[in-house]
Write a protein that holds these residues in place. Structure first.
Motif, mmCIF file in Angstrom:
data_model
loop_
_atom_site.group_PDB
_atom_site.id
_atom_site.type_symbol
_atom_site.label_atom_id
_atom_site.label_comp_id
_atom_site.label_asym_id
_atom_site.label_seq_id
_atom_site.Cartn_x
_atom_site.Cartn_y
_atom_site.Cartn_z
ATOM 1 N N THR A 125 0.786 -1.241 0.000
ATOM 2 C CA THR A 125 0.000 0.000 0.000
ATOM 3 C C THR A 125 0.816 1.289 0.000
ATOM 4 O O THR A 125 0.285 2.339 -0.372
ATOM 5 N N SER A 126 2.079 1.237 0.420
ATOM 6 C CA SER A 126 2.850 2.486 0.426
ATOM 7 C C SER A 126 4.345 2.222 0.308
ATOM 8 O O SER A 126 4.841 1.175 0.727
ATOM 9 N N ASP A 132 -0.734 -2.671 4.768
ATOM 10 C CA ASP A 132 -1.521 -2.088 5.855
ATOM 11 C C ASP A 132 -1.904 -3.141 6.899
ATOM 12 O O ASP A 132 -2.786 -2.936 7.721
ATOM 13 N N HIS A 133 -1.211 -4.289 6.852
ATOM 14 C CA HIS A 133 -1.436 -5.364 7.811
ATOM 15 C C HIS A 133 -0.193 -6.245 7.818
ATOM 16 O O HIS A 133 0.678 -6.121 6.947
#
Length: 282
Positions: A28-29, A100-101
């Motif tokens: 995600t990033s 994100d996890h």
């Protein structure tokens, strides 16, 4: 209003297997980069490794949009003819991404694969690929064309980092964006990018077969190079570092676990409980 039995059972199953709304199966990033230009351009934009793999890409040379497949590696831009779809990692360059996890070392993951790195490797086909090519008429002539991408994992940015020394992030298996409908000689549904290809397959499993037969061996998977966290010794990781010498990366996915039979039974039991409650109210 009465609801169908199948709808109620599905609701029970969904309640058991639903994932948190914020969780994405893809990186995600971008946390940090090394060696990339301040102003990103084509193939030099680190953010191109985020999100799901490229399903369609634009070939500016021919002015045509293609589907990513075992014989047509994604390159150039997205179909908007502007957005980068892959990032090239040259010597001295690296990218650190996060999810994100936590990506877990899950024994329920198919073949023990915990995450997948998608590059732009491909098999050499017997004919030039076009948007209307019949995958049953294109033969695979040789093993995968790939480049080296080093993959490292860690639980925190401070490390320790584990490096996969015998597996590259831009090799087997080429991205396969869609399934192939052999009966109608047409593209089917989008492939599952969170499902790995059987790692026991190798170049010899594909050479001499048609592209359609190769896609069938994927068994619905979207391809990509699979990595097992067991090798690292980590029970889970949050960060992945990519570096290379000319290799390309398109995306990174967390593998979706296969539910255990007991969990499936629990899901339908939940659906059955909902059904009984609704029946009593009618």
């Amino acid at each position: 209003m009465r609801r169908s039995i199948s709808a109620v059972l599905f609701a029970g199953a969904a309640a058991v297997f639903a994932l948190p709304a914020m969780a994405s199966p893809f990186a995600t990033s971008v946390v940090s980069t090394t060696g990339f230009p301040v102003t990103p351009g084509l193939y030099t934009d680190p953010s191109a490794v985020l999100g799901k793999p490229t399903t369609m890409y634009h070939d500016a040379l021919n002015g045509i949009d293609y589907r990513s497949s075992v014989v047509a590696a994604p390159f150039g831009t997205a179909t908007d003819q502007a957005t980068s779809i892959v990032t090239t990692l040259n010597a001295g360059q690296s990218i650190v991404v996060t999810f994100d996890h936590d990506v877990e070392n899950d024994t329920k993951n198919p073949f023990g694969v915990d995450f997948i790195v998608f590059g732009n490797s491909f098999f050499t086909g017997s004919a030039a690929v076009t948007p209307t090519s019949d995958m049953g008429q294109i033969s695979i002539l040789a093993g995968v064309n790939s480049e080296a991408v080093t993959v490292e994992v860690a639980q925190s940015l401070a490390g320790p980092w584990y490096s996969y020394s015998t597996r590259t992030g831009d090799g087997l298996f080429p991205t396969q964006a869609y399934t192939w409908d052999g009966a109608n000689n047409a593209w089917g549904a989008e492939s599952d990018f969170t499902k790995p290809v059987d790692p026991s397959l190798g170049d010899a499993s594909f050479v001499g077969k048609t592209a359609a037969e190769a896609i069938a061996l994927y068994n619905g998977s979207g391809g990509g190079a699979g990595f097992d966290l067991t090798d690292s010794g980590f029970a889970w990781i949050r960060y992945i570092r990519l570096s290379g010498d000319g290799g390309d990366v398109d995306a990174i996915a967390d593998v979706t676990a296969v539910p255990e039979p007991g969990a499936v039974a629990l899901a339908f039991a939940a659906g059955g409980l909902l059904l009984r409650r609704r029946t009593r109210r009618c």
